[in-house]
Design a protein around this motif. Structure first.
Motif, PDB file in Angstrom:
ATOM      1  N   ASN A 174     -10.151  -5.004   2.435  1.00 31.28           N
ATOM      2  CA  ASN A 174      -9.261  -5.982   3.047  1.00 31.28           C
ATOM      3  C   ASN A 174      -7.883  -5.352   3.146  1.00 31.28           C
ATOM      4  O   ASN A 174      -7.240  -5.096   2.125  1.00 31.28           O
ATOM      5  N   LYS A 175      -7.446  -5.063   4.361  1.00 32.89           N
ATOM      6  CA  LYS A 175      -6.193  -4.337   4.590  1.00 32.89           C
ATOM      7  C   LYS A 175      -4.996  -4.993   3.908  1.00 32.89           C
ATOM      8  O   LYS A 175      -4.155  -4.303   3.328  1.00 32.89           O
ATOM      9  N   SER A 176      -4.913  -6.329   3.953  1.00 32.92           N
ATOM     10  CA  SER A 176      -3.738  -7.001   3.380  1.00 32.92           C
ATOM     11  C   SER A 176      -3.713  -6.924   1.844  1.00 32.92           C
ATOM     12  O   SER A 176      -2.691  -7.221   1.233  1.00 32.92           O
ATOM     13  N   SER A 177      -4.807  -6.508   1.232  1.00 30.87           N
ATOM     14  CA  SER A 177      -4.881  -6.397  -0.226  1.00 30.87           C
ATOM     15  C   SER A 177      -4.777  -4.961  -0.729  1.00 30.87           C
ATOM     16  O   SER A 177      -4.865  -4.728  -1.930  1.00 30.87           O
ATOM     17  N   GLU A 178      -4.600  -4.008   0.192  1.00 31.17           N
ATOM     18  CA  GLU A 178      -4.578  -2.609  -0.236  1.00 31.17           C
ATOM     19  C   GLU A 178      -3.219  -2.231  -0.820  1.00 31.17           C
ATOM     20  O   GLU A 178      -2.186  -2.782  -0.471  1.00 31.17           O
ATOM     21  N   GLY A 179      -3.270  -1.301  -1.753  1.00 28.99           N
ATOM     22  CA  GLY A 179      -2.072  -0.759  -2.363  1.00 28.99           C
ATOM     23  C   GLY A 179      -2.289   0.701  -2.680  1.00 28.99           C
ATOM     24  O   GLY A 179      -3.401   1.223  -2.559  1.00 28.99           O
ATOM     25  N   GLY A 180      -1.225   1.346  -3.091  1.00 27.23           N
ATOM     26  CA  GLY A 180      -1.342   2.753  -3.428  1.00 27.23           C
ATOM     27  C   GLY A 180      -0.154   3.247  -4.220  1.00 27.23           C
ATOM     28  O   GLY A 180       0.898   2.597  -4.280  1.00 27.23           O
ATOM     29  N   ILE A 181      -0.344   4.405  -4.826  1.00 27.73           N
ATOM     30  CA  ILE A 181       0.699   5.078  -5.604  1.00 27.73           C
ATOM     31  C   ILE A 181       0.755   6.519  -5.132  1.00 27.73           C
ATOM     32  O   ILE A 181      -0.280   7.161  -4.931  1.00 27.73           O
TER      33      ILE A 181
END
Length: 181
Positions: free
Chosen positions: A139-146
């Motif tokens: 789900n694109k709106s729930s993606e995150g990253g570091i």
């Protein structure tokens, strides 16, 4: 299948039972009953993903949050990668710590990364084909990253700086301190 818990609770190295003879080899890459028994919980995978990358590619620390958080079972079909799991569970005693392991077509090891973790890998061989199962849909709106080179994580990607290739999108990721978790 042999399951070995890493220093990060809930994150497991899985070693298959490999049957070899003069014809080649055979192993079960996944068996839901054996997998769930080995890790002591029930995980239902709903999506498979596969990527191909060249040497030096780092696919940064990605994750999904909220109801779309994902557990992953990852392995390498060809080549070798340094696979990295980062504990992003704020209540965990190992929050912000990572575990790294070389996964390769040769060693046939897999890594189970539970929900609440970030995941990334670096390609160590000339090319690598990477495969993973997810227990939730993307789900694109729930993606995150570091960002891959966050000083607080201090990950040794086992690549020289001149070999590293990172996407523009991954170069814009925040540090752990500024990440939306």
């Amino acid at each position: 299948m042999n399951a070995i818990e890493t220093p990060l609770q809930g994150c497991y190295i899985l070693e298959p039972n490999i049957f070899e003879d003069d014809r080649g080899y055979f192993f079960e890459s996944f068996n839901a009953n054996k997998f769930n028994s080995a890790i002591g919980q029930e995980v239902f995978f709903v999506q498979d993903n596969q990527s191909f990358s060249n040497k030096g590619v780092i696919r940064a620390i990605h994750y999904q949050i909220g109801e779309y958080a994902q557990a992953k079972l990852v392995r390498v079909l060809s080549g070798a990668v340094l696979d990295v799991a980062v504990d992003l569970r704020k209540e965990s005693p190992t929050f912000g710590q990572h575990f790294a392991i070389e996964l390769s077509a040769e060693n046939k090891k897999q890594l189970f990364i539970p929900k609440g973790f970030g995941h990334g890998f670096a390609v160590l061989s000339e090319t690598a084909e990477f495969f993973y199962k997810c227990d939730n849909f993307y789900n694109k709106s729930s993606e995150g990253g570091i960002i891959y080179n966050d000083d607080s994580l201090n990950i040794d990607w086992q690549l020289s700086e001149e070999l590293i290739k990172v996407s523009e999108k991954d170069l814009e990721l925040p540090t752990l301190e500024k990440a939306k978790l």
